[in-house]
Design a protein around this motif. Structure first.
Motif, short mmCIF file in Angstrom:
data_model
loop_
_atom_site.label_atom_id
_atom_site.label_comp_id
_atom_site.label_asym_id
_atom_site.label_seq_id
_atom_site.Cartn_x
_atom_site.Cartn_y
_atom_site.Cartn_z
N ALA A 1 42.56 55.02 44.57
CA ALA A 1 41.34 56.27 45.54
C ALA A 1 40.84 55.52 46.28
CB ALA A 1 40.95 56.30 44.03
N TYR A 2 40.64 53.60 46.14
CA TYR A 2 39.69 52.81 47.60
C TYR A 2 40.82 52.80 48.54
CZ TYR A 2 38.37 49.55 50.03
OH TYR A 2 38.16 48.75 51.27
N PHE A 3 41.97 52.67 48.03
CA PHE A 3 43.26 52.66 49.64
C PHE A 3 43.28 54.36 50.50
CE2 PHE A 3 44.56 48.74 47.34
CZ PHE A 3 44.76 48.21 48.66
N GLN A 4 42.99 55.54 49.49
CA GLN A 4 42.60 56.45 50.23
C GLN A 4 41.56 56.98 50.84
OE1 GLN A 4 43.52 59.97 47.32
NE2 GLN A 4 44.12 60.95 49.10
N ALA A 5 40.02 56.48 50.49
CA ALA A 5 39.13 55.76 50.80
C ALA A 5 38.96 56.02 52.38
CB ALA A 5 37.73 56.24 49.81
N ILE A 6 39.83 54.70 52.25
CA ILE A 6 39.63 53.79 53.62
C ILE A 6 40.60 54.60 54.87
CG2 ILE A 6 38.38 52.07 52.50
CD1 ILE A 6 40.54 50.53 52.81
N GLY A 7 41.54 55.00 54.48
CA GLY A 7 42.38 55.79 55.31
C GLY A 7 43.47 54.97 55.13
N LYS A 8 43.42 54.07 54.02
CA LYS A 8 44.82 53.18 54.43
C LYS A 8 46.01 53.95 53.52
CE LYS A 8 43.13 48.62 55.52
NZ LYS A 8 43.52 47.26 55.84
N ALA A 9 46.94 55.52 54.24
CA ALA A 9 47.86 56.08 53.47
C ALA A 9 48.92 55.28 52.49
CB ALA A 9 48.51 57.18 54.25
N ILE A 10 49.06 54.04 53.14
CA ILE A 10 50.56 53.94 52.73
C ILE A 10 50.47 53.27 51.71
CG2 ILE A 10 52.75 51.71 52.75
CD1 ILE A 10 52.78 52.81 55.92
N PRO A 11 49.46 51.52 50.67
CA PRO A 11 49.05 51.73 49.90
C PRO A 11 49.04 52.37 48.85
CG PRO A 11 47.36 50.81 51.31
CD PRO A 11 48.67 51.18 52.19
N ALA A 12 47.70 53.18 49.59
CA ALA A 12 46.92 54.70 48.49
C ALA A 12 48.37 55.19 47.91
CB ALA A 12 46.76 55.22 49.06
N LEU A 13 49.17 55.65 48.40
CA LEU A 13 51.02 56.04 48.20
C LEU A 13 51.28 55.12 47.09
CD1 LEU A 13 52.08 58.39 48.40
CD2 LEU A 13 53.56 57.27 49.87
N LEU A 14 51.49 54.56 47.35
CA LEU A 14 52.40 53.71 46.37
C LEU A 14 51.44 53.68 44.86
CD1 LEU A 14 54.24 51.02 49.08
CD2 LEU A 14 55.03 53.15 48.08
N LEU A 15 50.64 53.27 45.42
CA LEU A 15 49.43 52.65 44.09
C LEU A 15 49.54 54.19 42.96
CD1 LEU A 15 47.46 50.40 45.24
CD2 LEU A 15 49.00 49.91 44.05
#
Length: 463
Positions: free
Chosen positions: A391-405
């Motif tokens: 959720a952290y990566f999604q919250a800060i707008g980093k889509a690729i790591p958010a997607l992979l995790l």
């Protein structure tokens, strides 16, 4: 008043703020989960175990289409939280307008496709044998209400991005109360069977939509749109798509998981194991509500403070959210390990006038569900790190790591495991895939979250 509410995300103490955001989110998720849980209990007692299995077949289809609304909502809400934190209100308004337009276009298109291919889709998701006919009834009616649900779920995330968690909570409570009341009327009093269950669900979607529609037209919302905000803007649509794609991909993988699980279990144990998984699936939605609530509460706080460049507060938010979520996850784990049989029995009718087939199916489910339930929830205490980290990566707008995790648990680990392990261990191979996937995904997420915090947040604090 509304402006102060969003600015509070960058001012108030993190612990207090997280509780204020997470408790309403948890209550809302609890009530929605209770809706699914009690709805299943009603259906199981008033219609039968086959009906529970039928609904379980339909859920991934309707959830995937409805998840478009959630994906567009979460993707846009990440932009809105950061825009409000940076003081860019016009960007927040344009994002919200684009969210509405995208939700309308996407959900209606997919519902049309879903209805056209109904006879092909239902069997592929495990709706075979005695399950097919009740599943088709439920599928067709519920699908009509999915665009309304898409709007409701999109709007709910935007309400939370504005810093209004209590209104978001009410929006989640309304469809639950409505569904349960309509269940009682349509199924129990009017004896409408699967038709009643389906219309109760669709009616509850409409009630939720009407409340959210009222919120945005009332003085409670600071997002007041004009017609110019509805025109699609390429850069905003691209950012919504990349961030929302994380949520949509997660739900797509969930739908694929249901498809595989229903078919694998049907081949291993016919309708009986599908019904067992249906009950466990309800508990996966219900039992983890406080963990999901902390995750939902975490998103706007992390996003706002990241947008405002309050990096020490972002780091504190991560640590506090993981701690709170881990505590409640452990409590859930203890309860499920102790009372699996008692939980299973809630879903089964004790009416002696049932058919011999229903009585036999109920007995099979009751005697076979405890061990699978314990395996499925065996790694629950550690999932907080995986959920908050993604959720952290999604919250800060980093889509690729958010997607992979986000995809790591079910996409990269769980699906391969359930395709491989049953070949060697049969039914047990299905159930042990759950905790193995949880452990592997948590290790991977912990590594990348720690690396990101050290690389960006700590460096930014000291520079």
């Amino acid at each position: 008043m509304a402006k102060v509410s969003s600015e509070a995300l960058g001012i108030e103490p993190i612990g207090k703020l997280l509780v204020r955001q997470a408790v309403p989110a948890s209550i809302g998720i609890l009530v929605m989960s209770l809706n699914i849980l009690i709805d299943s209990i009603f259906v199981g007692n008033w219609i039968g175990s086959i009906a529970i299995a039928a609904i379980n077949v339909v859920l991934p289809v309707s959830f995937f289409i409805a998840a478009l609304g959630m994906a567009i909502g979460i993707g846009g809400s990440s932009i809105i939280s950061r825009a409000l934190g940076a003081g860019h209100k016009e960007k927040a308004l344009k994002t919200f307008g684009n969210q509405i337009t995208l939700t309308l276009l996407c959900t209606v298109s997919l519902v049309v496709i879903g209805l056209f291919f109904a006879n092909d889709i239902i069997p592929k998701f495990g709706g075979r044998g005695d399950i097919f006919e009740p599943a088709k009834i439920y599928y067709t009616i519920v699908l009509y209400g999915v665009p309304i649900l898409g709007f409701a779920m999109m709007g709910n995330t935007v309400i939370r991005a504005e810093g209004k968690p209590k209104f978001a909570m009410i929006a989640m409570i309304i469809p639950t109360v409505g569904n349960l009341l309509m269940d009682y009327i349509f199924i129990h009093l009017m004896d409408m069977g699967m038709y009643g269950a389906a219309w109760a669900t669709t009616g509850s979607y409409l009630a939720c939509f009407l409340y959210i529609f009222w919120f945005f037209f009332s003085k409670n919302s600071e997002l007041k749109l004009s017609f110019r905000h509805f025109g699609l803007q390429r850069n905003i649509v691209s950012e919504i798509g990349s961030l929302g794609g994380v949520t949509l991909a997660r739900q797509a993988v969930v739908s694929i998981t249901y498809l595989l699980m229903n078919n694998i279990l049907f081949n291993l144990g016919q309708e009986g194991l599908v019904a067992v998984y249906a009950i466990i699936g309800r508990m996966l939605m219900f039992a983890l509500f406080p963990v999901f609530g902390v995750t939902q509460g975490f998103l706007p706080i992390a996003g706002y403070n990241y947008g405002a460049k309050h990096y020490s507060r972002v780091r504190e938010t991560i640590n506090t959210a993981i701690k709170y979520a881990a505590i409640v996850a452990t409590l859930v784990f203890i309860g499920l390990m102790i009372f699996p049989t008692e939980i299973t029995s809630l879903f089964l009718s004790d009416n002696p006038n049932q058919s011999a087939k229903e009585l036999a199916l109920n007995q099979y489910v009751l005697t076979h569900a405890s061990t699978p339930m314990r395996w499925v929830f065996a790694a629950t205490p550690i999932i907080a790190l995986q959920l908050i980290g993604a959720a952290y990566f999604q919250a800060i707008g980093k889509a690729i790591p958010a997607l992979l995790l986000t995809l790591s648990r079910q996409g990269f680990f769980f699906i391969p495991l359930i395709l491989i392990l049953p070949e060697f261990y049969g039914e047990l191979g299905v159930w042990i895939s759950f905790p193995i996937a949880d452990v592997l995904a948590t290790i991977v997420t912990g590594y990348f979250l720690n690396k990101e915090v050290r690389k960006e947040l700590i460096v930014a604090e000291t520079s």
